[in-house]
Motif scaffolding. Structure first.
Motif, short mmCIF file in Angstrom:
data_model
loop_
_atom_site.label_atom_id
_atom_site.label_comp_id
_atom_site.label_asym_id
_atom_site.label_seq_id
_atom_site.Cartn_x
_atom_site.Cartn_y
_atom_site.Cartn_z
N TYR A 264 4.30 43.29 82.58
CA TYR A 264 5.35 43.34 81.54
C TYR A 264 5.05 44.46 80.56
O TYR A 264 3.89 44.68 80.18
N ILE A 265 6.09 45.15 80.15
CA ILE A 265 5.99 46.15 79.08
C ILE A 265 7.00 45.80 78.00
O ILE A 265 8.20 45.66 78.28
N ASN A 266 6.51 45.64 76.76
CA ASN A 266 7.44 45.57 75.64
C ASN A 266 7.77 47.00 75.27
O ASN A 266 6.93 47.73 74.76
N ALA A 267 8.99 47.39 75.57
CA ALA A 267 9.41 48.78 75.40
C ALA A 267 9.64 49.13 73.93
O ALA A 267 9.93 48.26 73.11
N HIS A 268 9.54 50.42 73.64
CA HIS A 268 9.97 50.87 72.32
C HIS A 268 11.47 50.63 72.20
O HIS A 268 11.94 50.15 71.18
N ALA B 7 5.88 53.62 92.51
CA ALA B 7 6.59 52.54 93.20
C ALA B 7 6.44 51.20 92.49
O ALA B 7 7.33 50.34 92.57
N HIS B 8 5.33 51.01 91.76
CA HIS B 8 5.11 49.73 91.05
C HIS B 8 6.11 49.53 89.91
O HIS B 8 6.31 48.39 89.46
N ALA B 9 6.76 50.60 89.47
CA ALA B 9 7.75 50.47 88.40
C ALA B 9 8.86 49.49 88.78
O ALA B 9 9.43 48.82 87.91
N ASP B 10 9.15 49.39 90.08
CA ASP B 10 10.20 48.47 90.53
C ASP B 10 9.78 47.01 90.39
O ASP B 10 10.63 46.11 90.42
N ASN B 11 8.48 46.76 90.24
CA ASN B 11 7.97 45.39 90.11
C ASN B 11 7.73 44.98 88.66
O ASN B 11 7.35 43.84 88.39
N LEU B 12 7.92 45.92 87.76
CA LEU B 12 7.65 45.67 86.35
C LEU B 12 8.85 45.03 85.66
O LEU B 12 10.00 45.30 86.00
N MET B 13 8.56 44.23 84.64
CA MET B 13 9.59 43.78 83.71
C MET B 13 9.39 44.56 82.41
O MET B 13 8.27 44.67 81.92
N LEU B 14 10.48 45.10 81.88
CA LEU B 14 10.43 45.91 80.67
C LEU B 14 11.59 45.49 79.79
O LEU B 14 12.75 45.57 80.21
N SER B 15 11.29 44.99 78.59
CA SER B 15 12.38 44.55 77.72
C SER B 15 12.17 45.07 76.30
O SER B 15 11.06 45.40 75.90
N GLY C 5 6.79 48.49 60.93
CA GLY C 5 6.33 47.14 61.28
C GLY C 5 6.73 46.71 62.68
O GLY C 5 6.40 45.61 63.11
N THR C 6 7.42 47.58 63.40
CA THR C 6 8.05 47.12 64.65
C THR C 6 7.05 46.77 65.73
O THR C 6 7.19 45.78 66.44
N GLY C 7 6.00 47.56 65.90
CA GLY C 7 5.01 47.28 66.94
C GLY C 7 4.31 45.95 66.73
O GLY C 7 3.96 45.26 67.70
N ALA C 8 4.14 45.57 65.47
CA ALA C 8 3.45 44.31 65.17
C ALA C 8 4.29 43.11 65.58
O ALA C 8 3.80 42.19 66.24
N VAL C 9 5.56 43.11 65.21
CA VAL C 9 6.43 41.99 65.58
C VAL C 9 6.63 41.96 67.10
O VAL C 9 6.67 40.90 67.72
N GLU C 10 6.70 43.13 67.71
CA GLU C 10 6.92 43.19 69.15
C GLU C 10 5.68 42.76 69.94
O GLU C 10 5.81 42.32 71.10
N ALA D 98 -0.10 43.03 79.92
CA ALA D 98 1.12 43.52 79.27
C ALA D 98 0.79 44.75 78.44
O ALA D 98 -0.32 44.89 77.91
N LEU D 99 1.78 45.63 78.31
CA LEU D 99 1.67 46.81 77.45
C LEU D 99 2.69 46.71 76.33
O LEU D 99 3.77 46.15 76.51
N SER D 100 2.35 47.27 75.18
CA SER D 100 3.28 47.37 74.07
C SER D 100 3.40 48.83 73.67
O SER D 100 2.43 49.45 73.24
N ASN D 101 4.60 49.38 73.83
CA ASN D 101 4.84 50.81 73.57
C ASN D 101 5.37 51.06 72.17
O ASN D 101 6.19 50.28 71.67
N ALA D 102 4.95 52.15 71.57
CA ALA D 102 5.53 52.61 70.31
C ALA D 102 5.54 54.13 70.31
O ALA D 102 4.50 54.77 70.49
N PHE D 103 6.72 54.71 70.11
CA PHE D 103 6.89 56.16 70.11
C PHE D 103 7.62 56.56 68.84
O PHE D 103 8.74 56.11 68.60
N ALA D 104 6.99 57.42 68.03
CA ALA D 104 7.51 57.68 66.68
C ALA D 104 8.07 59.08 66.52
O ALA D 104 7.69 60.01 67.23
N PHE D 105 8.96 59.23 65.52
CA PHE D 105 9.35 60.56 65.07
C PHE D 105 8.07 61.33 64.73
O PHE D 105 7.10 60.77 64.22
N GLY D 106 8.12 62.60 65.02
CA GLY D 106 6.92 63.41 64.89
C GLY D 106 6.20 63.53 66.22
O GLY D 106 5.19 64.22 66.34
#
Length: 402
Positions: free
Chosen positions: A290-294, A315-323, A335-340, A383-391
């Motif tokens: 699972y990936i918690n997407a930005h 190919a493993h991307a097809d087996n992932l859940m990303l929301s 604060g978004t990465g913390a709540v996510e 699971a992964l938690s993604n965060a991508f910021a301005f800059g």
């Protein structure tokens, strides 16, 4: 290197005033985005947000505290109270010296700034409260948490726009892992839903007027939110010795910089951070479930993030859940990465994947399993938690089921 586990979690956000309420809302696919209740909302073209409703600061803090605590600090203190309470820790003696706090925020005390600009420029007042600077400074929340719970070790604030919380939690993780600290209280908060905060974001022309629909072909922009998420990161041996409940293990972290554009994201930069977190965790890619997407609901982010995930996982991307839970609580900026991160804990601990609500129509450039509209039961080990910021600043955390 020490193993690092999470032994406490706390939150205040548009979905709930604590972790159980937030988990329940995520499982129901409930939307916390609605009409804003702020001063001069009629002057804004964007009039919706993920606002913490029915919040009365006087039920939590006295007058003296309110004079020192901006809304973002209040949210942080309430979330920290829940997290530290769950951990069962008290900080004194040597443990206090080896425990600290690192939090993320982008705007800091923006409500305080907004109110005082009004006082000086609109109302024509020539004096402001003597505590305005300590109330609005970005490190106010971290400082008050350290004072409230006697955390005498490393304490500071990270401000990297929308990646602030992930960067903060990454620093906390590394401090415990390397032995600099035994316990770190970490996460982030934001309270930017004031007239000036929303008017500034309007200028970017990336905001939706009706809903946040990440990965859907019908999406039309992001929606701001507010709130806090706070966690107790603890040395595994320390937690085990005292019989603490362990929510999950933090196993990897990576950062990257796009070094290309101040607002447009880079697939390569995002991919380096995602791949780096997996490498740091020393785990095979196919263990990630699972990936918690930005997942901001903007075309630029959604397409770039899906392309980066596809590049890293093949190919493993097809087996992932990303929301993207931003569809429910909005974009909490710093604060978004913390709540996510709560969605990742729920996936690992409870086997429930939070959905991407508002999903209406597939986008061929986002052709991944985005868990549309309805939560899903699934066993997830990593699971992964993604965060991508301005800059162009990227930060990804990897967590494992305990």
């Amino acid at each position: 290197m020490n193993r690092v586990v999470i032994t406490g979690a706390g939150t205040v956000n548009p979905l709930g005033a604590d972790v159980p309420a937030t988990f329940a809302a995520m499982q129901e696919g409930r939307c916390g985005i609605g009409p804003l209740d702020i001063a001069d909302v009629d002057r804004l073209s964007i009039q919706i947000g993920g606002q913490v409703k029915d919040y009365d600061e006087t039920t939590h803090f006295n007058r003296q505290q309110i004079s020192l605590y901006d809304r973002f600090t209040q949210f942080t203190l309430l979330a920290a109270r829940e997290a530290i309470g769950q951990s069962g820790l008290t900080f004194s003696g040597a443990l206090a010296d080896k425990s600290g706090v690192v939090l993320g925020t982008s705007g800091g005390g923006l409500n305080t700034q907004d109110e005082n600009y009004r006082a000086v420029y609109e109302a024509g007042k020539n004096r402001v409260h003597p505590f305005i600077v300590p109330k609005l400074m970005n490190n106010a929340a971290a400082s008050h948490v350290s004072m409230e719970w006697n955390l005498r070790g490393p304490s500071f604030t990270v401000a990297t726009a929308c990646a602030s919380s992930n960067h903060a939690m990454g620093q906390a993780f590394n401090m415990v892992r390397c032995g600099m600290a035994s316990v770190m209280v970490t996460g982030g908060s934001e309270a930017m839903l004031c007239f000036g905060g929303i008017k500034a974001w309007e200028g970017l022309r990336v905001m939706s007027r009706d809903a946040c629909r990440p990965f859907s072909a019908t999406r039309n922009g992001m929606v701001q939110g507010e709130g806090a998420g706070v966690f107790v990161f603890e040395d595994y041996a320390h937690a085990k010795a005292r019989g603490a409940e362990i929510l999950c293990e933090v196993v990897g972290f990576a950062m990257s910089s796009d070094a290309s554009d101040i607002v447009m994201p880079s697939k390569q930069g995002a991919a380096r951070a995602i791949a780096g977190a997996i490498t740091d965790a020393k785990l095979p890619k196919d263990m990630v479930g699972y990936i918690n997407a930005h997942g901001t609901g903007t075309a630029a982010n959604d397409k770039t993030e899906c392309a980066a995930v596809a590049d890293v996982f093949g190919a493993h991307a097809d087996n992932l859940m990303l929301s993207s839970t931003k569809s429910m609580h909005g974009h909490l900026i710093g604060g978004t990465g913390a709540v996510e991160l709560l969605a990742c804990i729920m996936a690992l601990k409870d086997g429930i994947i939070a959905p991407t609500i508002g999903y209406e129509e597939p986008d061929p450039e986002c052709a991944l399993d985005v868990v549309p509209n309805v939560a899903r039961e699934a066993s997830v080990d990593v699971a992964l938690s993604n965060a991508f910021a301005f800059g162009g600043l990227n930060a990804v955390l990897a967590l494992r089921k305990h």
